[in-house]
Design an enzyme around this catalytic site. Structure first.
Site, PDB file in Angstrom:
ATOM      1  N   ARG A  35     -27.334 -37.311  -3.803  1.00  0.00           N
ATOM      2  CA  ARG A  35     -27.122 -38.633  -4.395  1.00  0.00           C
ATOM      3  C   ARG A  35     -28.053 -38.883  -5.581  1.00  0.00           C
ATOM      4  O   ARG A  35     -27.652 -39.506  -6.564  1.00  0.00           O
ATOM      5  CB  ARG A  35     -27.349 -39.713  -3.346  1.00  0.00           C
ATOM      6  N   LYS A 198      -7.975 -40.875  14.002  1.00  0.00           N
ATOM      7  CA  LYS A 198      -7.167 -41.980  14.513  1.00  0.00           C
ATOM      8  C   LYS A 198      -6.211 -42.595  13.499  1.00  0.00           C
ATOM      9  O   LYS A 198      -6.552 -42.764  12.332  1.00  0.00           O
ATOM     10  CB  LYS A 198      -8.100 -43.091  15.004  1.00  0.00           C
ATOM     11  N   GLY A 354     -15.638 -39.432   4.224  1.00  0.00           N
ATOM     12  CA  GLY A 354     -16.728 -38.709   4.872  1.00  0.00           C
ATOM     13  C   GLY A 354     -16.428 -37.308   5.352  1.00  0.00           C
ATOM     14  O   GLY A 354     -17.051 -36.344   4.898  1.00  0.00           O
ATOM     15  N   GLY A 377     -16.919 -44.919   2.622  1.00  0.00           N
ATOM     16  CA  GLY A 377     -16.299 -46.220   2.892  1.00  0.00           C
ATOM     17  C   GLY A 377     -15.666 -46.830   1.648  1.00  0.00           C
ATOM     18  O   GLY A 377     -14.570 -47.393   1.707  1.00  0.00           O
TER      19      GLY A 377
HETATM   20  P1  AMP Z   1     -12.035 -39.555  10.684  1.00  0.00           P
HETATM   21  O1  AMP Z   1     -13.470 -39.993  10.691  1.00  0.00           O
HETATM   22  O2  AMP Z   1     -11.083 -40.538  11.203  1.00  0.00           O
HETATM   23  O3  AMP Z   1     -11.623 -38.968   9.344  1.00  0.00           O
HETATM   24  O4  AMP Z   1     -11.944 -38.378  11.739  1.00  0.00           O
HETATM   25  C1  AMP Z   1     -12.643 -37.179  11.581  1.00  0.00           C
HETATM   26  C2  AMP Z   1     -12.799 -36.561  12.931  1.00  0.00           C
HETATM   27  O5  AMP Z   1     -11.523 -36.291  13.484  1.00  0.00           O
HETATM   28  C3  AMP Z   1     -13.526 -35.235  12.890  1.00  0.00           C
HETATM   29  O6  AMP Z   1     -14.746 -35.385  13.552  1.00  0.00           O
HETATM   30  C4  AMP Z   1     -12.594 -34.300  13.656  1.00  0.00           C
HETATM   31  O7  AMP Z   1     -13.266 -33.497  14.581  1.00  0.00           O
HETATM   32  C5  AMP Z   1     -11.663 -35.238  14.369  1.00  0.00           C
HETATM   33  N1  AMP Z   1     -10.373 -34.614  14.661  1.00  0.00           N
HETATM   34  C6  AMP Z   1      -9.555 -33.979  13.820  1.00  0.00           C
HETATM   35  N2  AMP Z   1      -8.482 -33.491  14.455  1.00  0.00           N
HETATM   36  C7  AMP Z   1      -8.604 -33.822  15.752  1.00  0.00           C
HETATM   37  C8  AMP Z   1      -7.817 -33.587  16.907  1.00  0.00           C
HETATM   38  N3  AMP Z   1      -6.663 -32.912  16.839  1.00  0.00           N
HETATM   39  N4  AMP Z   1      -8.262 -34.109  18.073  1.00  0.00           N
HETATM   40  C9  AMP Z   1      -9.415 -34.786  18.136  1.00  0.00           C
HETATM   41  N5  AMP Z   1     -10.201 -35.031  17.088  1.00  0.00           N
HETATM   42  C10 AMP Z   1      -9.803 -34.556  15.895  1.00  0.00           C
END
Ligand code: AMP
Length: 396
Positions: A35, A198, A354, A377
């Site tokens: 950064r 999610k 992230g 974010g």
């Molecule tokens: P996000 O912060 O929503 O972008 O989610 C990122 C996280 O999603 C990472 O830590 C991944 O390990 C997790 N992730 C990706 N694919 C899967 C999956 N099929 N099942 C569970 N977690 C997942």
């Protein structure tokens, strides 16, 4: 809008909102200087023009009063070395002593202010506090993309005190230009690759993308909610049952708008959430009971790669699988490599948010895509279609 590169800082004092929220170890050494390094060209341009610089940032999460462990002082020696000149330090970001330090600055001088978040007024967006920050300087430069989605005193409110002398620094300008290259001026076909855990945290992005792109590739944990919504078997994969309707609605809206949504066609499944789990591959809608999908598999990789290589503009946010575990990183690595190939072929590729940034750094491919965003974010809010207050304050 004033362009930073066109502004002559000779004889001017500029206050720059930087994002120096860097990780420090127990010995107060900076363990990741990305950064700070990214902000150096902005500082150097002002100095080269014959101006003086006041740097302000937050560091960590102080509780609203001074705390030694969140002092910015340990950054002074790093900055002195990186900029090859003395960097002065103000123990307080406002107050009489700091004002007199500001007033005494001469061409070429650099002053680092202590942590802005030692004052609650910073995050509250206090006008009085912003006015004190603005005192004694001529120009306001915002170069902190990571906090551009917050209407804090130093990121947004302060701009009002510089109606004719406010601008983005190089870094923030680059961030905004890169996002606009996808969202406003993207050469078609435009593809958004959206992964991560999610649906609930990405739904606003997906909905906003429906009006901006030709293709949406969905991967990661989100996949299984979409698959279940269409009647598939997902075993014990991650699912958000209260988003099944939402998933259906998104698919219907995409159809109506002529946007292609590509879901994985096969799944790498594991019998537990563990790198050492037993694994098997299945069709995406036939995950066996007791197994959970943790990555995309070969057929999906081939499909996604094909779409990526046919796209002229690509945005990637979110991993395709649990890339933190080596055995479930293959899909994410393949997507990163496809982006590198697309970049070599002349496509514009933007990676942000992230975890995809963490992934592309982990694979050492960050310098082989067009742009990697520095603001998790802030980037997410921008691609959700929200107005970032820090950006709007300069554009107004
Ligand atoms: P996000 O912060 O929503 O972008 O989610 C990122 C996280 O999603 C990472 O830590 C991944 O390990 C997790 N992730 C990706 N694919 C899967 C999956 N099929 N099942 C569970 N977690 C997942």
């Amino acid at each position: 809008m004033i362009k930073f590169q066109d502004y002559n800082f000779k004889g001017k004092k500029a206050i720059i909102r930087v994002d120096f929220n860097v990780p420090l170890n127990a010995e107060k050494q900076i363990t990741d200087d990305t950064r700070i390094r990214m902000a150096l060209p902005t500082i150097e341009k002002i100095i080269a023009d014959g101006g003086a610089v006041v740097l302000m940032s937050h560091l960590g999460r102080p509780k609203g009063g001074p705390e030694e462990k969140y002092s910015m002082k340990p950054l002074v020696s790093y900055l002195t070395k990186a900029l090859s000149r003395e960097v002065k330090f103000a123990e307080d970001c406002i107050g009489d002593e700091t004002l007199s330090l500001k007033k005494n600055l001469k061409a070429g001088d650099i002053l680092l202010l202590n942590n802005l978040r030692f004052y609650k007024e910073e995050e509250k967006g206090s006008k009085e506090f912003a006015q004190k920050l603005a005192e004694g300087v001529d120009v306001y430069v915002n170069d902190a993309f990571g906090t551009a989605h917050r209407a804090h005193a130093s990121t947004t409110i302060i701009a009002d005190f510089f109606p004719n002398d406010k601008m983005f620094g190089y870094l923030l300008a680059q961030e905004v230009e890169s996002m606009n290259k996808v969202l406003k001026e993207g050469e078609k076909p435009i593809t958004a690759i959206l992964g991560g855990a999610k649906v609930s945290s990405k739904i606003s992005v997906i909905e906003n993308m429906l009006d901006k792109v030709n293709n949406i590739i969905i991967g990661g944990g989100m996949t299984y909610t979409f698959v279940k919504a269409q009647g598939g078997n997902i075993g014990s994969s991650l699912v958000e049952d209260d988003y099944l309707e939402t998933a259906k609605n998104v698919l219907a809206a995409a159809k109506q708008k002529g946007v292609n949504i590509y879901l994985p066609i096969d799944s790498l499944n594991a019998d537990k959430f563990d790198n050492a789990a037993n694994t098997s591959v299945s069709d995406i809608d036939k995950v066996p009971d007791g197994m959970m999908g943790l990555d995309i598999s070969d057929k999906t990789i081939a499909l996604f790669k094909d779409i990526i290589l046919k796209s002229k503009t690509i945005l990637w946010n979110g991993p395709m699988g649990v890339f933190e575990m080596e055995n479930f990183a293959k899909g994410t690595i393949a997507i990163a490599n496809a982006l590198v190939e697309a970049t070599k072929n002349g496509s514009f590729t933007l990676v942000g948010g992230g975890d995809s940034v963490a992934a592309i750094n982990q694979f050492n491919l960050a310098d082989q895509v067009s742009y990697v965003s520095t603001g998790g974010g802030a980037m997410l809010e921008y691609i959700e279609g929200k107005v970032l207050p820090g950006v709007a304050a300069i554009l107004d």
